[in-house]
Design a protein around this motif. Structure first.
Motif, mmCIF file in Angstrom:
data_model
loop_
_atom_site.group_PDB
_atom_site.id
_atom_site.type_symbol
_atom_site.label_atom_id
_atom_site.label_comp_id
_atom_site.label_asym_id
_atom_site.label_seq_id
_atom_site.Cartn_x
_atom_site.Cartn_y
_atom_site.Cartn_z
ATOM 1 N N CYS A 126 0.816 -1.203 0.000
ATOM 2 C CA CYS A 126 0.000 0.000 0.000
ATOM 3 C C CYS A 126 0.855 1.260 0.000
ATOM 4 C CB CYS A 126 -0.893 0.024 1.215
ATOM 5 S SG CYS A 126 -1.969 -1.377 1.398
ATOM 6 N N ALA A 127 1.790 1.332 0.942
ATOM 7 C CA ALA A 127 2.609 2.537 1.055
ATOM 8 C C ALA A 127 3.482 2.724 -0.183
ATOM 9 C CB ALA A 127 3.468 2.490 2.317
ATOM 10 N N ARG A 128 4.029 1.632 -0.715
ATOM 11 C CA ARG A 128 4.859 1.751 -1.923
ATOM 12 C C ARG A 128 4.041 2.272 -3.097
ATOM 13 N NH1 ARG A 128 7.606 -3.775 -2.550
ATOM 14 N NH2 ARG A 128 7.120 -4.274 -0.426
ATOM 15 N N THR A 129 2.818 1.756 -3.239
ATOM 16 C CA THR A 129 1.935 2.214 -4.310
ATOM 17 C C THR A 129 1.623 3.691 -4.139
ATOM 18 O OG1 THR A 129 0.941 0.024 -4.474
ATOM 19 C CG2 THR A 129 -0.320 1.859 -5.390
ATOM 20 N N LEU A 130 1.321 4.091 -2.919
ATOM 21 C CA LEU A 130 1.003 5.478 -2.624
ATOM 22 C C LEU A 130 2.206 6.388 -2.863
ATOM 23 C CD1 LEU A 130 -1.669 6.586 -1.683
ATOM 24 C CD2 LEU A 130 -0.894 6.360 0.659
ATOM 25 N N CYS A 131 3.372 5.963 -2.420
ATOM 26 C CA CYS A 131 4.592 6.750 -2.631
ATOM 27 C C CYS A 131 4.899 6.905 -4.116
ATOM 28 C CB CYS A 131 5.773 6.099 -1.914
ATOM 29 S SG CYS A 131 5.709 6.228 -0.119
ATOM 30 N N ALA A 185 2.727 6.777 -6.595
ATOM 31 C CA ALA A 185 1.715 7.666 -7.180
ATOM 32 C C ALA A 185 2.020 9.121 -6.843
ATOM 33 C CB ALA A 185 0.333 7.284 -6.679
ATOM 34 N N LEU A 186 2.442 9.381 -5.617
ATOM 35 C CA LEU A 186 2.785 10.750 -5.229
ATOM 36 C C LEU A 186 4.011 11.233 -5.995
ATOM 37 C CD1 LEU A 186 2.117 10.488 -1.399
ATOM 38 C CD2 LEU A 186 0.798 11.820 -3.050
ATOM 39 N N ALA A 187 4.988 10.371 -6.177
ATOM 40 C CA ALA A 187 6.179 10.743 -6.943
ATOM 41 C C ALA A 187 5.822 11.018 -8.409
ATOM 42 C CB ALA A 187 7.237 9.641 -6.853
ATOM 43 N N ASP A 188 4.971 10.173 -8.986
ATOM 44 C CA ASP A 188 4.569 10.348 -10.385
ATOM 45 C C ASP A 188 3.807 11.642 -10.611
ATOM 46 O OD1 ASP A 188 5.751 7.978 -11.088
ATOM 47 O OD2 ASP A 188 3.873 6.856 -11.263
ATOM 48 N N THR A 189 2.971 12.017 -9.651
ATOM 49 C CA THR A 189 2.123 13.193 -9.821
ATOM 50 C C THR A 189 2.742 14.477 -9.279
ATOM 51 O OG1 THR A 189 1.002 12.813 -7.713
ATOM 52 C CG2 THR A 189 0.009 11.829 -9.692
ATOM 53 N N LEU A 244 5.806 6.871 3.924
ATOM 54 C CA LEU A 244 4.887 7.964 3.578
ATOM 55 C C LEU A 244 5.362 9.303 4.145
ATOM 56 C CD1 LEU A 244 1.334 6.394 3.948
ATOM 57 C CD2 LEU A 244 2.465 7.142 1.862
ATOM 58 N N SER A 245 5.947 9.262 5.333
ATOM 59 C CA SER A 245 6.411 10.516 5.941
ATOM 60 C C SER A 245 7.526 11.154 5.122
ATOM 61 C CB SER A 245 6.872 10.273 7.378
ATOM 62 O OG SER A 245 8.079 9.535 7.406
ATOM 63 N N GLN A 246 8.200 10.362 4.285
ATOM 64 C CA GLN A 246 9.274 10.889 3.436
ATOM 65 C C GLN A 246 8.731 11.641 2.221
ATOM 66 O OE1 GLN A 246 12.465 10.619 4.600
ATOM 67 N NE2 GLN A 246 11.420 9.637 6.323
ATOM 68 N N VAL A 247 7.476 11.356 1.821
ATOM 69 C CA VAL A 247 6.925 11.982 0.612
ATOM 70 C C VAL A 247 5.759 12.931 0.903
ATOM 71 C CG1 VAL A 247 7.676 10.109 -0.900
ATOM 72 C CG2 VAL A 247 5.413 10.005 0.138
ATOM 73 N N LEU A 248 5.326 12.996 2.155
ATOM 74 C CA LEU A 248 4.243 13.915 2.534
ATOM 75 C C LEU A 248 4.817 15.035 3.393
ATOM 76 C CD1 LEU A 248 1.448 11.346 3.506
ATOM 77 C CD2 LEU A 248 1.497 12.816 1.487
ATOM 78 N N PRO A 249 4.137 16.172 3.437
ATOM 79 C CA PRO A 249 4.607 17.259 4.296
ATOM 80 C C PRO A 249 4.542 16.849 5.772
ATOM 81 C CG PRO A 249 2.821 18.011 2.852
ATOM 82 C CD PRO A 249 2.944 16.536 2.683
ATOM 83 N N PRO A 250 5.420 17.395 6.603
ATOM 84 C CA PRO A 250 5.364 17.089 8.036
ATOM 85 C C PRO A 250 3.988 17.456 8.602
ATOM 86 C CG PRO A 250 7.366 18.293 7.509
ATOM 87 C CD PRO A 250 6.510 18.303 6.276
#
Length: 129
Positions: free
Chosen positions: A1-6, A8-12, A36-42
């Protein structure tokens, strides 16, 4: 789940402060929040929403209340859980923040399309990716 989300966030290139994970189950409760904390704002707020999303300590047979549980701090993120459908979430938590990104994991869209129509319209009207 987290890898897929990360991925998708990187792609977009999106960095949403409010993220709704729709169709969440116990698998999403244990996802890699460190990644997820690495790709989302604090301090980003993640809401896990799904009829099968419940905390492990409550047990599978425990009755689920219709309320937002949390937020819990997890790796610098704020994680909340609503263990019912997204449609109920919109009704019960009508003052909740509008998501900047809605992610759907096995939400039953294929079976219950007409029940999903108001949610899809809401996301389209609010331009929520």
């Amino acid at each position: 789940c987290a890898r897929t989300l990360c991925a998708a966030l990187a792609d977009t290139g999106l960095k949403p402060e409010v993220l709704h994970v729709v169709g969440a189950s116990e698998a999403e409760l244990s996802m890699d929040f460190e990644a997820l904390s690495q790709v989302l704002p604090p301090g980003a707020r993640i809401v896990l929403i799904g009829p099968h999303a419940m905390s492990a300590e409550r047990g599978a047979c425990a009755p689920r209340e219709e309320k937002l549980v949390g937020p819990f701090k997890c790796r610098g993120l704020q994680v909340s859980v609503f263990p019912h459908t997204y449609q109920r979430f919109l009704t019960v938590c009508h003052t909740a923040e509008t998501p900047q990104l809605a992610v759907l994991f096995h939400p039953g869209l294929d079976i219950h399309y007409f029940a999903w129509y108001p949610c899809l319209k809401l996301w389209a009207d609010s331009r929520t990716p």
